[in-house]
Design a protein around this motif. Structure first.
Motif, PDB file in Angstrom:
ATOM      1  N   LEU A  81       0.759  -3.711  -0.799  1.00  0.00           N
ATOM      2  CA  LEU A  81       0.926  -3.451   0.633  1.00  0.00           C
ATOM      3  C   LEU A  81       2.356  -3.081   1.007  1.00  0.00           C
ATOM      4  CD1 LEU A  81      -1.436  -6.133   2.149  1.00  0.00           C
ATOM      5  CD2 LEU A  81      -1.617  -3.650   2.422  1.00  0.00           C
ATOM      6  N   ARG A  82       3.310  -3.369   0.152  1.00  0.00           N
ATOM      7  CA  ARG A  82       4.700  -2.970   0.426  1.00  0.00           C
ATOM      8  C   ARG A  82       4.905  -1.469   0.229  1.00  0.00           C
ATOM      9  NH1 ARG A  82       6.134  -8.185  -2.125  1.00  0.00           N
ATOM     10  NH2 ARG A  82       6.742  -9.523  -0.416  1.00  0.00           N
ATOM     11  N   ASN A  83       3.942  -0.801  -0.362  1.00  0.00           N
ATOM     12  CA  ASN A  83       4.002   0.647  -0.549  1.00  0.00           C
ATOM     13  C   ASN A  83       3.460   1.346   0.697  1.00  0.00           C
ATOM     14  OD1 ASN A  83       4.692   1.228  -3.560  1.00  0.00           O
ATOM     15  ND2 ASN A  83       3.298  -0.518  -3.587  1.00  0.00           N
ATOM     16  N   GLU A  84       4.074   2.473   1.033  1.00  0.00           N
ATOM     17  CA  GLU A  84       3.617   3.260   2.185  1.00  0.00           C
ATOM     18  C   GLU A  84       2.205   3.779   1.921  1.00  0.00           C
ATOM     19  OE1 GLU A  84       5.133   3.831   5.126  1.00  0.00           O
ATOM     20  OE2 GLU A  84       6.709   2.459   4.458  1.00  0.00           O
ATOM     21  N   GLY A  85       1.388   3.757   2.950  1.00  0.00           N
ATOM     22  CA  GLY A  85       0.060   4.343   2.857  1.00  0.00           C
ATOM     23  C   GLY A  85      -1.071   3.345   2.705  1.00  0.00           C
ATOM     24  N   PHE A  86      -0.769   2.127   2.309  1.00  0.00           N
ATOM     25  CA  PHE A  86      -1.815   1.112   2.163  1.00  0.00           C
ATOM     26  C   PHE A  86      -1.937   0.326   3.466  1.00  0.00           C
ATOM     27  CE2 PHE A  86      -0.744   1.954  -2.232  1.00  0.00           C
ATOM     28  CZ  PHE A  86      -1.984   1.977  -2.844  1.00  0.00           C
ATOM     29  N   GLU A  87      -3.172   0.174   3.927  1.00  0.00           N
ATOM     30  CA  GLU A  87      -3.428  -0.543   5.173  1.00  0.00           C
ATOM     31  C   GLU A  87      -4.008  -1.938   4.936  1.00  0.00           C
ATOM     32  OE1 GLU A  87      -2.389   0.776   7.968  1.00  0.00           O
ATOM     33  OE2 GLU A  87      -1.826   2.641   6.967  1.00  0.00           O
ATOM     34  N   ARG A  88      -4.812  -2.061   3.894  1.00  0.00           N
ATOM     35  CA  ARG A  88      -5.488  -3.336   3.597  1.00  0.00           C
ATOM     36  C   ARG A  88      -5.766  -3.370   2.106  1.00  0.00           C
ATOM     37  NH1 ARG A  88     -11.350  -5.170   6.079  1.00  0.00           N
ATOM     38  NH2 ARG A  88     -11.389  -7.224   5.124  1.00  0.00           N
ATOM     39  N   VAL A  89      -5.582  -4.554   1.496  1.00  0.00           N
ATOM     40  CA  VAL A  89      -5.826  -4.710   0.061  1.00  0.00           C
ATOM     41  C   VAL A  89      -6.576  -6.009  -0.174  1.00  0.00           C
ATOM     42  CG1 VAL A  89      -4.775  -4.970  -2.215  1.00  0.00           C
ATOM     43  CG2 VAL A  89      -3.762  -3.402  -0.566  1.00  0.00           C
ATOM     44  N   SER A  90      -7.638  -5.925  -0.959  1.00  0.00           N
ATOM     45  CA  SER A  90      -8.408  -7.097  -1.371  1.00  0.00           C
ATOM     46  C   SER A  90      -8.327  -7.173  -2.892  1.00  0.00           C
ATOM     47  CB  SER A  90      -9.859  -6.936  -0.915  1.00  0.00           C
ATOM     48  OG  SER A  90     -10.626  -8.048  -1.288  1.00  0.00           O
ATOM     49  N   THR A  91      -7.890  -8.310  -3.402  1.00  0.00           N
ATOM     50  CA  THR A  91      -7.690  -8.455  -4.847  1.00  0.00           C
ATOM     51  C   THR A  91      -8.415  -9.692  -5.349  1.00  0.00           C
ATOM     52  OG1 THR A  91      -5.517  -7.444  -4.628  1.00  0.00           O
ATOM     53  CG2 THR A  91      -5.950  -8.623  -6.675  1.00  0.00           C
ATOM     54  N   LEU A  92      -9.119  -9.530  -6.464  1.00  0.00           N
ATOM     55  CA  LEU A  92      -9.809 -10.634  -7.118  1.00  0.00           C
ATOM     56  C   LEU A  92      -9.353 -10.683  -8.568  1.00  0.00           C
ATOM     57  CD1 LEU A  92     -12.165 -12.784  -6.938  1.00  0.00           C
ATOM     58  CD2 LEU A  92     -13.587 -11.012  -7.978  1.00  0.00           C
ATOM     59  N   VAL A  93      -8.935 -11.855  -9.017  1.00  0.00           N
ATOM     60  CA  VAL A  93      -8.533 -12.054 -10.407  1.00  0.00           C
ATOM     61  C   VAL A  93      -9.520 -13.029 -11.037  1.00  0.00           C
ATOM     62  CG1 VAL A  93      -6.734 -12.910 -11.964  1.00  0.00           C
ATOM     63  CG2 VAL A  93      -6.095 -11.631  -9.906  1.00  0.00           C
TER      64      VAL A  93
END
Length: 189
Positions: free
Chosen positions: A88-100
């Motif tokens: 999300l610190r990168n330009e262009g991303f609005e929402r991120v969902s991560t599963l590990v």
């Protein structure tokens, strides 16, 4: 009279020495507490982030009985949190969902139109690869429907494999999207 003066000088010297010792030992005590408990809140809490990580062991220390059963663990939630925040610190991303999971990293994201699909996949994939051990498979997708699918697994346990079918379906769907660079060897090239 001389005796009283000499006694006064000695007494003042002892008091000053005692005060100086108290301040010094108090500072040493604070430093020891800071080093032993990095989460301790004090005025120097930010200094802990600037310190380098260092350990020094001998073979005998590692061969002790309590060390023989020591294993490295990964806090999956913290790793997922770190990956999502970094993306999300990168330009262009609005929402991120991560599963590990115990073997995979699944990242679904919403991006704006300014960010190219392949570039977004590269950023998401490279971020996960840079954080996780090399044996993890990384899957990424800009299909925002998968955000809810990933979220549906957030309460699952790595020990309970009842979610395997759902996980396999999500991965199959993610593979339809560009995957970016997934392997550390690919980054090195």
């Amino acid at each position: 009279m001389m005796r009283i003066l000499l006694l006064s000088i000695i007494l003042v010297g002892l008091i000053l020495t005692g005060c100086a010792h108290t301040d010094s030992s108090s500072g040493e005590r604070e430093q020891m507490l800071d080093e032993l408990d990095p989460n301790r809140e004090n005025k120097n809490a930010n200094d802990m982030n600037d310190k380098l990580g260092y350990v020094n062991y001998t073979k005998d220390q590692i061969n002790q009985d309590n060390e023989e059963h020591h294993s490295a663990t990964i806090n999956r939630r913290e790793m997922a949190d770190m990956i999502a925040r970094m993306i999300l610190r990168n330009e262009g991303f609005e929402r991120v969902s991560t599963l590990v999971t115990d073997e995979e990293v699944l990242i679904a994201y919403e991006k704006n139109e300014a960010l190219e699909e392949v570039e977004a996949a590269d950023i998401a994939s490279k971020t996960a690869v840079s954080v996780m051990p090399g044996y993890f498979d990384v899957y990424v997708s800009d299909n925002d429907v998968l955000i809810q699918d990933i979220q549906s697994l957030h309460n699952s346990s790595a020990n309970n494999k009842d979610y395997d079918n759902t996980l396999d379906q999500i991965i199959t769907e993610m593979k339809k999207s560009p995957q970016g660079i997934k392997h550390k060897e690919d980054i090195m090239d």
